[in-house]
Design a protein around this motif. Structure first.
Motif, PDB file in Angstrom:
ATOM      1  N   SER A 167      26.211  48.617  23.311  1.00  0.00           N
ATOM      2  CA  SER A 167      27.018  48.328  21.721  1.00  0.00           C
ATOM      3  C   SER A 167      28.431  48.955  22.248  1.00  0.00           C
ATOM      4  O   SER A 167      27.932  49.225  20.952  1.00  0.00           O
ATOM      5  N   GLU A 168      28.430  48.501  22.887  1.00  0.00           N
ATOM      6  CA  GLU A 168      30.483  49.213  22.920  1.00  0.00           C
ATOM      7  C   GLU A 168      31.134  48.426  22.457  1.00  0.00           C
ATOM      8  O   GLU A 168      30.808  46.923  21.820  1.00  0.00           O
ATOM      9  N   SER A 169      32.227  48.709  21.297  1.00  0.00           N
ATOM     10  CA  SER A 169      32.998  47.571  21.060  1.00  0.00           C
ATOM     11  C   SER A 169      34.164  46.963  21.871  1.00  0.00           C
ATOM     12  O   SER A 169      34.059  47.147  22.932  1.00  0.00           O
ATOM     13  N   ASN A 170      34.611  46.026  21.091  1.00  0.00           N
ATOM     14  CA  ASN A 170      35.375  45.002  22.427  1.00  0.00           C
ATOM     15  C   ASN A 170      36.764  45.558  22.629  1.00  0.00           C
ATOM     16  O   ASN A 170      37.212  44.994  23.573  1.00  0.00           O
ATOM     17  N   ALA A 171      36.736  47.156  22.127  1.00  0.00           N
ATOM     18  CA  ALA A 171      38.716  47.606  22.779  1.00  0.00           C
ATOM     19  C   ALA A 171      37.587  48.177  24.017  1.00  0.00           C
ATOM     20  O   ALA A 171      38.419  48.151  25.019  1.00  0.00           O
ATOM     21  N   VAL A 172      36.535  48.676  24.209  1.00  0.00           N
ATOM     22  CA  VAL A 172      36.023  49.373  24.981  1.00  0.00           C
ATOM     23  C   VAL A 172      35.402  47.657  26.258  1.00  0.00           C
ATOM     24  O   VAL A 172      36.059  48.080  27.675  1.00  0.00           O
ATOM     25  N   LYS A 173      35.118  46.971  26.118  1.00  0.00           N
ATOM     26  CA  LYS A 173      35.541  46.145  26.814  1.00  0.00           C
ATOM     27  C   LYS A 173      36.678  45.348  27.737  1.00  0.00           C
ATOM     28  O   LYS A 173      36.751  45.083  28.199  1.00  0.00           O
ATOM     29  N   GLU A 174      37.447  45.251  27.027  1.00  0.00           N
ATOM     30  CA  GLU A 174      38.506  44.958  27.621  1.00  0.00           C
ATOM     31  C   GLU A 174      39.090  45.708  28.579  1.00  0.00           C
ATOM     32  O   GLU A 174      39.971  45.595  29.266  1.00  0.00           O
ATOM     33  N   GLN A 175      38.785  46.614  28.174  1.00  0.00           N
ATOM     34  CA  GLN A 175      39.903  47.751  28.845  1.00  0.00           C
ATOM     35  C   GLN A 175      38.904  48.538  30.270  1.00  0.00           C
ATOM     36  O   GLN A 175      39.747  48.556  30.965  1.00  0.00           O
ATOM     37  N   ALA A 176      37.194  48.423  29.920  1.00  0.00           N
ATOM     38  CA  ALA A 176      36.797  48.124  30.895  1.00  0.00           C
ATOM     39  C   ALA A 176      37.241  46.994  31.863  1.00  0.00           C
ATOM     40  O   ALA A 176      37.613  47.038  33.407  1.00  0.00           O
ATOM     41  N   ALA A 177      37.645  46.217  31.788  1.00  0.00           N
ATOM     42  CA  ALA A 177      38.270  44.137  32.782  1.00  0.00           C
ATOM     43  C   ALA A 177      39.133  44.507  33.169  1.00  0.00           C
ATOM     44  O   ALA A 177      39.374  44.602  33.548  1.00  0.00           O
ATOM     45  N   THR A 178      40.065  45.134  32.208  1.00  0.00           N
ATOM     46  CA  THR A 178      41.486  45.886  32.458  1.00  0.00           C
ATOM     47  C   THR A 178      41.376  46.286  33.797  1.00  0.00           C
ATOM     48  O   THR A 178      41.705  46.312  35.021  1.00  0.00           O
ATOM     49  N   PHE A 179      40.518  48.306  34.275  1.00  0.00           N
ATOM     50  CA  PHE A 179      40.046  48.789  35.055  1.00  0.00           C
ATOM     51  C   PHE A 179      39.656  47.851  36.227  1.00  0.00           C
ATOM     52  O   PHE A 179      40.241  47.685  36.782  1.00  0.00           O
ATOM     53  N   PHE A 180      38.269  47.098  35.720  1.00  0.00           N
ATOM     54  CA  PHE A 180      38.001  46.293  37.355  1.00  0.00           C
ATOM     55  C   PHE A 180      39.056  45.328  37.920  1.00  0.00           C
ATOM     56  O   PHE A 180      39.285  45.300  38.849  1.00  0.00           O
ATOM     57  N   LYS A 181      40.427  44.691  36.777  1.00  0.00           N
ATOM     58  CA  LYS A 181      41.382  43.963  37.915  1.00  0.00           C
ATOM     59  C   LYS A 181      41.838  44.723  38.285  1.00  0.00           C
ATOM     60  O   LYS A 181      42.406  44.011  39.104  1.00  0.00           O
ATOM     61  N   GLU A 182      42.767  46.119  37.780  1.00  0.00           N
ATOM     62  CA  GLU A 182      43.054  46.538  38.681  1.00  0.00           C
ATOM     63  C   GLU A 182      42.236  47.406  39.825  1.00  0.00           C
ATOM     64  O   GLU A 182      43.744  47.528  40.824  1.00  0.00           O
ATOM     65  N   ALA A 183      41.642  47.357  40.168  1.00  0.00           N
ATOM     66  CA  ALA A 183      40.887  48.007  41.215  1.00  0.00           C
ATOM     67  C   ALA A 183      40.638  46.910  41.843  1.00  0.00           C
ATOM     68  O   ALA A 183      40.741  47.225  43.479  1.00  0.00           O
ATOM     69  N   GLN A 184      40.096  45.626  41.683  1.00  0.00           N
ATOM     70  CA  GLN A 184      40.658  44.531  42.770  1.00  0.00           C
ATOM     71  C   GLN A 184      42.138  43.893  43.343  1.00  0.00           C
ATOM     72  O   GLN A 184      42.278  44.130  44.127  1.00  0.00           O
ATOM     73  N   ASN A 185      42.644  44.400  42.706  1.00  0.00           N
ATOM     74  CA  ASN A 185      43.847  44.193  42.642  1.00  0.00           C
ATOM     75  C   ASN A 185      44.689  44.855  44.053  1.00  0.00           C
ATOM     76  O   ASN A 185      45.559  45.097  44.793  1.00  0.00           O
ATOM     77  N   LYS A 186      44.259  46.417  43.595  1.00  0.00           N
ATOM     78  CA  LYS A 186      44.190  47.761  44.767  1.00  0.00           C
ATOM     79  C   LYS A 186      43.482  47.852  46.052  1.00  0.00           C
ATOM     80  O   LYS A 186      43.660  48.566  46.766  1.00  0.00           O
ATOM     81  N   ASP A 187      42.427  46.228  46.124  1.00  0.00           N
ATOM     82  CA  ASP A 187      40.949  46.141  47.298  1.00  0.00           C
ATOM     83  C   ASP A 187      40.832  47.450  47.098  1.00  0.00           C
ATOM     84  O   ASP A 187      39.930  47.522  48.155  1.00  0.00           O
ATOM     85  N   LEU A 188      39.943  48.089  46.174  1.00  0.00           N
ATOM     86  CA  LEU A 188      39.111  49.380  45.802  1.00  0.00           C
ATOM     87  C   LEU A 188      37.859  48.720  46.093  1.00  0.00           C
ATOM     88  O   LEU A 188      36.661  49.481  45.793  1.00  0.00           O
ATOM     89  N   LEU A 189      37.241  46.738  45.636  1.00  0.00           N
ATOM     90  CA  LEU A 189      35.792  46.935  46.086  1.00  0.00           C
ATOM     91  C   LEU A 189      35.318  47.067  46.840  1.00  0.00           C
ATOM     92  O   LEU A 189      34.075  45.673  47.210  1.00  0.00           O
TER      93      LEU A 189
END
Length: 303
Positions: free
Chosen positions: A134-156
């Motif tokens: 039950s998190e807000s849209n701001a938390v969802k967008e920030q989590a999506a940004t963190f996931f994209k940054e992790a993929q761009n740096k090959d952390l996954l």
């Protein structure tokens, strides 16, 4: 009038908003994506998208819509289209099979590589976990940004997509408030140890702006999550004990455990039976942990 008229002349003619062609005086056709003359073919308008804000109205004739807003929670920022399924008896079986095939091919064409497919799966997992919490849209967008940054740096690489998505949601929740790893692990599709592994990697490599949580913050959350109301006197006493424990050099450890111990000690001093099990339940803290910090606070602060 010559067909090779200057661009300035065309713009001047368009500014007058005449319904006829500014070059030959013919009729304009606006049925397509652009407005052109039916006689000479002059294109007078190329972009007919209304970029003004969409005013809310209850009159269907006045409603204007240009599509859903762009969002960082989707791999294509929400600009792609979907072919929906229609359950209607008016569609023949042949056309129904054709639509199903088109829907399948359209879904495959959205991803140009395996990396895009993994990104779409990971962002969908972040949306699912954040919605379950039950998190807000701001938390969802920030989590999506963190996931994209992790993929761009090959952390996954070498880690599961579910673990990376859960770690991104946990990091976003930590940036915006207080949350326990057990709460995220309950709705995630991987173990808590795997989420911790991904989260520690994100914390080091992405330089996440995680604020330091203090026992005072956890006291307020515990009081709000309890099934009964805590009196203001007990709350203030628990906040004072938690603040003293933070400033003390003898007490250093988990902020949630210190908060549980401070609240239990405040209830004990007020002759109100706040059991350790009841206080530990909202945070999933073990009773042994609560008893340990309660004894330390009582020994080094109250004594």
């Amino acid at each position: 009038m010559s067909r090779n008229m200057s661009l300035q002349t065309v713009q001047t003619a368009l500014s007058t908003a005449t319904p006829s062609c500014p070059e030959c005086g013919g009729e304009l056709d606006s049925s397509g994506r652009e407005t052109n003359c039916e006689d000479c073919g002059l294109v007078t308008e190329q972009d007919q998208i209304d970029r003004r804000p969409e005013w809310r109205t209850y009159d269907k004739e006045e409603q204007q819509r240009t599509g859903a807003p762009r969002t960082a929670t989707r791999h294509d920022r929400g600009l792609s289209t979907n072919i929906g399924s229609v359950d209607s008896a008016d569609i023949s079986p042949r056309r129904r099979r054709r639509l199903a095939r088109q829907r399948q091919l359209h879904g495959r064409s959205k991803f140009t590589s395996k990396r895009d497919r993994n990104l779409a799966h990971g962002l969908g997992e972040t949306r699912r976990i954040a919605s379950a919490l039950s998190e807000s849209n701001a938390v969802k967008e920030q989590a999506a940004t963190f996931f994209k940054e992790a993929q761009n740096k090959d952390l996954l690489i070498g880690r599961s997509i579910e673990g990376g998505a859960a770690a991104a949601v946990y990091a976003a929740c930590r940036c915006n408030g207080l949350v326990t790893m057990e709460t995220v692990a309950d709705v995630a599709r991987c173990s808590a140890s795997h989420i911790w592994n991904c989260y520690r990697t994100f914390l080091v490599e992405l330089d996440l702006p995680i604020p330091v949580s203090l026992p005072v913050d956890w006291v307020a959350r515990i009081c709000s999550d309890l099934p009964f109301n805590v009196s203001p006197e007990i709350r203030q006493r628990a906040l004072k004990l938690a603040q003293q424990a933070t400033e003390s050099t003898e007490i250093n450890g988990r902020p949630d455990g210190i908060a549980v111990g401070a609240l239990y000690l405040a209830g004990k001093e007020s002759d109100i039976r706040l059991t350790q099990a009841t206080i530990c339940e909202p945070l999933d803290v073990h009773i042994t942990t609560a008893r340990q910090w309660f004894q330390k606070i009582e020994e080094h602060i109250v004594a």
